[in-house]
Design an enzyme around this catalytic site. Structure first.
Site, PDB file in Angstrom:
ATOM      1  N   SER A  30      -7.172 -20.428 -12.167  1.00  0.00           N
ATOM      2  CA  SER A  30      -6.866 -21.011 -13.487  1.00  0.00           C
ATOM      3  C   SER A  30      -5.578 -20.417 -14.051  1.00  0.00           C
ATOM      4  O   SER A  30      -4.717 -21.130 -14.570  1.00  0.00           O
ATOM      5  CB  SER A  30      -8.011 -20.724 -14.465  1.00  0.00           C
ATOM      6  OG  SER A  30      -9.172 -21.406 -14.081  1.00  0.00           O
ATOM      7  N   ARG A  34      -1.585 -22.041 -14.687  1.00  0.00           N
ATOM      8  CA  ARG A  34      -1.017 -21.955 -16.034  1.00  0.00           C
ATOM      9  C   ARG A  34       0.285 -21.156 -16.047  1.00  0.00           C
ATOM     10  O   ARG A  34       1.243 -21.511 -16.740  1.00  0.00           O
ATOM     11  CB  ARG A  34      -2.039 -21.341 -16.996  1.00  0.00           C
ATOM     12  CG  ARG A  34      -3.192 -22.323 -17.326  1.00  0.00           C
ATOM     13  CD  ARG A  34      -4.405 -21.576 -17.872  1.00  0.00           C
ATOM     14  NE  ARG A  34      -5.447 -22.437 -18.400  1.00  0.00           N
ATOM     15  CZ  ARG A  34      -6.358 -23.085 -17.670  1.00  0.00           C
ATOM     16  NH1 ARG A  34      -6.334 -22.993 -16.352  1.00  0.00           N
ATOM     17  NH2 ARG A  34      -7.295 -23.818 -18.248  1.00  0.00           N
ATOM     18  N   GLY A 102      -7.950 -30.430  -9.606  1.00  0.00           N
ATOM     19  CA  GLY A 102      -8.290 -31.017 -10.900  1.00  0.00           C
ATOM     20  C   GLY A 102      -7.529 -30.334 -12.031  1.00  0.00           C
ATOM     21  O   GLY A 102      -7.007 -30.986 -12.944  1.00  0.00           O
ATOM     22  N   SER A 175     -14.899 -28.630 -21.532  1.00  0.00           N
ATOM     23  CA  SER A 175     -13.929 -28.589 -20.437  1.00  0.00           C
ATOM     24  C   SER A 175     -12.647 -27.891 -20.870  1.00  0.00           C
ATOM     25  O   SER A 175     -11.943 -28.352 -21.767  1.00  0.00           O
ATOM     26  CB  SER A 175     -13.593 -30.008 -19.974  1.00  0.00           C
ATOM     27  OG  SER A 175     -12.442 -29.985 -19.152  1.00  0.00           O
ATOM     28  N   ASP A 327     -18.279 -22.669 -12.233  1.00  0.00           N
ATOM     29  CA  ASP A 327     -17.929 -22.743 -10.811  1.00  0.00           C
ATOM     30  C   ASP A 327     -18.818 -21.850  -9.941  1.00  0.00           C
ATOM     31  O   ASP A 327     -18.691 -21.857  -8.711  1.00  0.00           O
ATOM     32  CB  ASP A 327     -16.461 -22.337 -10.617  1.00  0.00           C
ATOM     33  CG  ASP A 327     -15.521 -23.374 -11.232  1.00  0.00           C
ATOM     34  OD1 ASP A 327     -15.926 -24.547 -11.377  1.00  0.00           O
ATOM     35  OD2 ASP A 327     -14.381 -22.996 -11.588  1.00  0.00           O
TER      36      ASP A 327
HETATM   37  C1  S3P Z   1     -10.804 -24.872 -14.990  1.00  0.00           C
HETATM   38  C2  S3P Z   1     -11.815 -25.355 -15.761  1.00  0.00           C
HETATM   39  C3  S3P Z   1     -13.119 -25.794 -15.221  1.00  0.00           C
HETATM   40  C4  S3P Z   1     -13.350 -25.246 -13.820  1.00  0.00           C
HETATM   41  C5  S3P Z   1     -12.152 -25.402 -12.940  1.00  0.00           C
HETATM   42  C6  S3P Z   1     -10.957 -24.667 -13.543  1.00  0.00           C
HETATM   43  C7  S3P Z   1      -9.527 -24.514 -15.631  1.00  0.00           C
HETATM   44  O1  S3P Z   1     -13.128 -27.207 -15.128  1.00  0.00           O
HETATM   45  O2  S3P Z   1     -14.466 -25.875 -13.222  1.00  0.00           O
HETATM   46  O3  S3P Z   1     -12.410 -24.867 -11.655  1.00  0.00           O
HETATM   47  O4  S3P Z   1      -8.680 -23.871 -14.995  1.00  0.00           O
HETATM   48  O5  S3P Z   1      -9.330 -24.878 -16.803  1.00  0.00           O
HETATM   49  P1  S3P Z   1     -13.523 -28.125 -16.412  1.00  0.00           P
HETATM   50  O6  S3P Z   1     -12.476 -27.974 -17.432  1.00  0.00           O
HETATM   51  O7  S3P Z   1     -13.565 -29.522 -15.850  1.00  0.00           O
HETATM   52  O8  S3P Z   1     -14.872 -27.628 -16.837  1.00  0.00           O
END
Ligand code: S3P
Length: 445
Positions: A30, A34, A102, A175, A327
């Site tokens: 994460s 960023r 994602g 989220s 996760d």
């Molecule tokens: C993340 C947020 C989570 C997590 C993903 C990383 C992030 O997803 O499951 O692995 O870096 O903001 P969601 O925002 O869909 O819950």
């Protein structure tokens, strides 16, 4: 991504001796996404240490280069980003392919929503199946125009607004990706962008934006967290060292708790309270965990975590804890399958829209390994028998790293080896998983 045109790569794990040693896991995923993104919209040269060099983060780096940032690798985990300032990104000359990521695609959609040009986004088969409507809705309210495939899915084209509107938005799903997309779009908007959340989610964006010089205020009242970002800041380059990813540390930690005679230390792991639900749950289950050397790194709390083998008992994991370990449910389900008694995990609706439908993948994988699990709505119940399940099965991973790694951990304790049908997705978040586990004594190969 290249991996998707190669053949699936099966991998098996088998029972062996105790796991022992001290290791470091790769940088937080994460935070790595960023750090690159915020560097790209800052003025000056951002230096990043400990960056995760997994496929997901590399896809973000490539996308940011197409958006005009100058990104260079100086050595393992050492990267430099020369940014273009808030609002300074340029129209990409090619499709932005975020692969399996994602976080990469949703945050980048936010970042470009305040830029008056069109970006095309796509990803691999898994990402093209995931819901983007949750980001499209608020970004459209801020002035972006999006044309997506049915169901708000990739590929999509996003035309940013020259004049984005700062909005107040209550997150309909817990989220951090949606929250972060909004805050990143808010960087280009005049005035204050406000996000309200009833279930607190990881706050890396808020913490890191402050480190780059943004004004972010956070308040909590009557069960609602209010995050306010002042738009159009001058972000200044920062030097950041990224701590180890607690979601990656979870695999050797749980393996250490399950394999008889083990003692494993993971150094320099992020222990942000909005990410540490697994530690709370493992402790509830009776795990022997020691947290030492608490300190701060890159604006985040970090520590060295030691776990020793010990029998676990089943527990009830409340829905409120889900965002802080979202996760980690797959690896918790493996621990639960080896524990004494029933573990009930509630509030897991979001697991259905991760890299795979993790509730379905977990239930099928546990059944293939001789463990008993029931999915009822958004609750997963695992029946532990006080000893590891038989194993011997082949688990379908659906190109999901967090299905592959947990079942390999199960193979380290099950009576018979556990095979995963395809281990390639491990490279998205933890490229050195197999050698790192091997250095502790695990038999995976
Ligand atoms: C993340 C947020 C989570 C997590 C993903 C990383 C992030 O997803 O499951 O692995 O870096 O903001 P969601 O925002 O869909 O819950």
């Amino acid at each position: 991504m290249n991996a998707r045109v190669e053949a699936p790569r099966p991998l098996a794990a088998r029972r062996g001796g105790p796991l022992r040693g001290t290791v470091r896991v790769p940088g937080d995923k994460s935070m790595s996404h960023r750090a690159l993104m915020f560097g790209a919209v800052s003025v000056g040269e951002t230096r990043i240490g400990g960056l995760l060099e997994g496929e997901d983060v590399l896809a973000t780096a490539r996308a940011l280069s197409l958006l005009g940032a100058d990104i260079r690798r100086d050595g393992p985990g050492q990267w430099r980003v020369t940014g273009r300032g808030v609002g300074g990104l340029v129209e990409p000359a090619d499709v932005l392919d975020l692969g399996n990521a994602g976080t990469g695609v949703r945050l980048l959609m936010g970042l470009v929503a305040g830029h008056p040009f069109t970006s095309m986004f796509t990803g691999d088969a898994s990402l093209r199946n995931r819901p983007m409507g949750r980001v499209i809705d608020p970004l459209t309210r801020m002035g972006a125009k999006v044309t997506a495939r049915s169901g708000g899915r990739l590929p999509l084209a996003l035309t940013g607004s020259n004049d984005p509107v700062p909005i107040t938005y209550r997150l309909p799903v817990p989220s951090a990706q949606v929250k972060s997309a909004l805050l990143l779009a808010g960087l280009s908007a005049p005035g204050t962008t406000t996000v309200l959340e009833t279930e607190p989610t990881r706050d890396h964006t808020e913490r890191m934006l402050r480190a780059f010089g943004a004004e972010v205020s956070i308040g909590r009242r009557d069960g609602v967290t209010t995050i306010r970002l002042t738009g159009q800041p001058e972000l200044r380059a920062a030097d950041l060292v990224i701590p180890g990813d607690p979601s990656s540390a979870a695999f050797p930690l749980v393996a250490g708790a399950l394999v008889p005679g083990s003692r494993v230390t993971i150094e320099n792991v992020g222990i942000n309270p909005l990410r540490s639900g697994l530690l709370t749950t493992l402790r509830d289950m009776g795990a022997d965990i020691t947290i030492a050397g608490e300190r701060e790194q890159g604006g985040e709390p970090v520590a060295d975590i030691t776990i020793a083998y010990g029998g676990l008992r089943g527990v009830d994991v409340p829905a409120e804890r889900a965002p802080s370990m979202i996760d980690e449910y797959p690896i918790l389900a493996i621990a639960a399958a080896c524990a004494e008694g029933v573990t009930v995990m509630r509030g897991l609706a979001e697991l259905r829209v991760k890299e795979s439908d993790r509730l379905a993948a977990l239930a099928a994988g546990l059944a293939a390994c001789g463990a008993e699990a029931i999915v009822d709505g958004d609750t997963l119940t695992v029946i532990g028998r006080g000893r590891p399940p038989a194993g011997g099965g082949t688990v379908t991973t659906h190109y999901d790293h967090r299905i592959a790694m947990p079942f390999l951990v199960l193979g380290l304790v099950a009576e018979r080896p556990v095979t995963v049908d395809d281990a390639r997705a491990i490279a998205t978040s933890f490229p050195d998983f197999v050698p790192l586990m091997g250095s502790l004594g695990a038999m995976i190969g």
